[in-house]
Design a protein around this motif. Structure first.
Motif, short mmCIF file in Angstrom:
data_model
loop_
_atom_site.label_atom_id
_atom_site.label_comp_id
_atom_site.label_asym_id
_atom_site.label_seq_id
_atom_site.Cartn_x
_atom_site.Cartn_y
_atom_site.Cartn_z
N HIS A 1 29.46 -6.90 29.87
CA HIS A 1 28.79 -7.93 30.67
C HIS A 1 27.42 -8.30 30.09
N ARG A 2 26.74 -7.36 29.47
CA ARG A 2 25.45 -7.69 28.82
C ARG A 2 25.67 -8.67 27.66
N ASP A 3 26.76 -8.44 26.91
CA ASP A 3 27.08 -9.36 25.81
C ASP A 3 27.36 -10.76 26.34
N LYS B 1 23.55 -23.48 32.31
CA LYS B 1 22.64 -22.73 33.17
C LYS B 1 23.40 -22.07 34.33
N ARG B 2 24.37 -22.83 34.92
CA ARG B 2 25.16 -22.25 36.02
C ARG B 2 25.98 -21.05 35.54
N LYS B 3 26.52 -21.17 34.35
CA LYS B 3 27.29 -20.06 33.79
C LYS B 3 26.42 -18.83 33.58
N LEU B 4 25.18 -19.07 33.09
CA LEU B 4 24.26 -17.95 32.89
C LEU B 4 23.91 -17.29 34.21
N GLU B 5 23.68 -18.13 35.24
CA GLU B 5 23.34 -17.58 36.56
C GLU B 5 24.51 -16.76 37.12
N GLN B 6 25.75 -17.27 36.93
CA GLN B 6 26.92 -16.53 37.39
C GLN B 6 27.06 -15.19 36.66
N GLU B 7 26.80 -15.21 35.36
CA GLU B 7 26.91 -13.96 34.60
C GLU B 7 25.87 -12.95 35.05
N LEU B 8 24.66 -13.43 35.35
CA LEU B 8 23.61 -12.51 35.82
C LEU B 8 23.98 -11.89 37.17
N LYS B 9 24.50 -12.73 38.10
CA LYS B 9 24.91 -12.20 39.39
C LYS B 9 26.10 -11.25 39.25
N GLY B 10 27.07 -11.65 38.39
CA GLY B 10 28.22 -10.79 38.16
C GLY B 10 27.82 -9.44 37.58
N PHE B 11 26.81 -9.47 36.67
CA PHE B 11 26.33 -8.21 36.07
C PHE B 11 25.70 -7.31 37.15
N GLU B 12 24.94 -7.94 38.06
CA GLU B 12 24.30 -7.16 39.13
C GLU B 12 25.35 -6.50 40.03
#
Length: 462
Positions: free
Chosen positions: A134-136, A174-185
């Motif tokens: 997920h970090r990648d 940007k939306r994809k990045l925000e989703q990835e950040l929330k998914g990582f959390e």
């Protein structure tokens, strides 16, 4: 001469036959065994065999740690036990419990701990791998946002449509990045929770292993105080010995009795238990000390009976306090108990064998003025051999011990006694009905008592 001898012989034979019929005919009346009505003190006594035990004692039980639910050892055998009667001091060795049972459980617990540790390590590795992926994805999403930003900056001189498309691509990135950040959390919290669950399981298994090590150290039982050791009894009342099993539900291994206060534990059959009450006097004999006689008192009577071993009979536990000098008494000594359940000073009584009865009354065969009558009697209390007579007989009256051959032709006497008994029983029933009605808060005036079999109106053949 020969004719005279023959004639004399025939004459003697005829005289003998005649004498036989004459004498047997005059004594054709059958002789019966009889007894007489006696007057004097009358006692009801119940005899039982008991066993001495201390009125109070300190129990030596299985270690408290064995009762812990996490131990999961429900029964354990006694492998060693010092001799009964040994005088021990506080802290002295008393018994040993089976190490093999605990060691087997410990081996299983260690295997479970090892499995839990492996699962814990696997959970950590899976979490690290998942979070690394997920970090990648987050790094790639950020690079894509930067790329789309560059494209938008370079399209400043392009047509409005191209600029609009570049703006939309940037918003999407940007939306994809925000989703990835929330998914990582979320993935991170999920991984932490999963690893924590495995860690809790490891700690639980480790605590059980530590607990079982403590159990191993506690299998030697020591005396809590000074005293004489007496073996305990299991749930079947069998004495504890080497090889017996103890558990959290039956934890007593032995006791240290207080020998200054003794009691006799005895069992009374269900036929006699209704006569026994707390407070009654008891005379006790000690089998080991034949010359010793002690006074006692019933202190408790069990409400629920127990079946006797290898028998259908029911017995009730009775405890008898022992008075007097008890210093020479030892626990488990056999006692001969005589429980005095009732006594009367001057009453009439007859052997139980002389009493006969039908559905409604009791009577005896009384020999009066050379004839027999069925005398109706009012009975009182009874003991193992005799029955007290309240009315119907007099001292020294002669009674038959068996039913005569012509009993059907013998008439009854004492109908007034029968009527008194019937009226008394009816009155007792009325009083009982009134008591029940008062308890139920119901009026008893219009209630008529039911006639019982004991007071049922019957016709007596004379």
């Amino acid at each position: 001469m020969r004719k005279k001898i023959v004639a004399t012989t025939i004459t003697l034979i005829l005289l003998s036959v005649l004498a036989f019929f004459v004498f047997t005919g005059s004594n054709n009346k059958r002789a019966y065994l009889t007894s007489t009505v006696k007057r004097g003190p009358f006692e009801i006594m119940i005899y039982s065999t008991g066993q001495l035990e201390a009125q109070s004692s300190v129990n030596i039980e299985v270690p408290e740690i064995l009762r812990n639910q996490n131990v999961r050892i429900y029964e354990i055998k006694i492998t060693d036990l010092i001799e009964e009667g040994t005088v021990v001091d506080s802290g002295d060795y008393v018994a040993s419990l089976d190490h093999k049972v605990v060691e087997e459980v410990l081996v299983n617990a260690l295997e479970e701990l090892e499995q839990a540790l492996n699962s814990f390590e696997d959970a950590k590795m899976d979490s690290n791998l998942t979070l690394s992926n997920h970090r990648d994805l987050i790094i790639n999403a950020r690079e894509e946002v930067e790329e789309k930003q560059i494209i938008l900056d370079e399209s400043v001189y392009e047509s409005p449509a191209v600029i609009r498309k570049a703006e939309m691509d940037l918003e999407k990135a940007k939306r994809k990045l925000e989703q990835e950040l929330k998914g990582f959390e979320l993935r991170q919290r999920q991984s932490v929770s999963r690893v924590e669950r495995f860690a809790i399981e490891v700690r639980r298994r480790q605590n059980r292993v530590d607990l079982l090590h403590e159990v191993l150290q506690s299998l030697k039982i020591h005396a809590p105080q000074k005293g004489m050791l007496v073996y305990g009894r299991d749930r079947t009342r069998e004495k504890i010995q080497v090889g017996s099993s103890v558990s959290a539900w039956s934890p007593v291994i032995a006791t240290l009795p207080n020998l200054s206060s003794m009691q006799s534990l005895t069992w009374v059959n269900e036929i006699d238990i209704s006569k026994v009450q707390a407070g009654q006097k008891v005379t006790l004999g000690i089998d080991a000390l034949p010359e010793k006689r002690l006074d006692g008192q019933v202190i408790s009577v069990a409400n629920i009976g127990q079946p006797m071993p290898r028998s259908d009979a029911k017995v009730f536990e009775v405890r008898i306090r022992v008075f007097g000098e008890v210093n020479d008494l030892k626990p488990a000594m056999t006692t001969s108990n005589v429980i005095h359940t009732g006594s009367w000073g001057d009453v009439l009584f007859v052997p139980a064998e002389t009493i006969f009865s039908n559905d409604s009354l009791d009577y005896v065969y009384l020999e009066k003025n050379g004839t027999l009558i069925k005398q109706i009697i009012d009975l009182g209390a009874e003991n193992e051999n005799y029955v007290m007579v309240n009315k119907g007989l007099q001292e020294n009256d002669i009674l038959l011990l068996s039913i005569p051959d012509d009993h059907e032709s013998i008439s009854f006497a004492g109908f007034d006694i029968y009527q008194e008994i019937k009226e008394r029983k009816l009155k007792e029933q009325e009083e009982e009905t009134e008591v029940v009605a008062k308890k139920n808060n119901a009026p008893a005036k219009n209630e008529r008592p039911k006639k019982s079999k004991a007071v049922k109106q019957t016709t007596i053949a004379g």
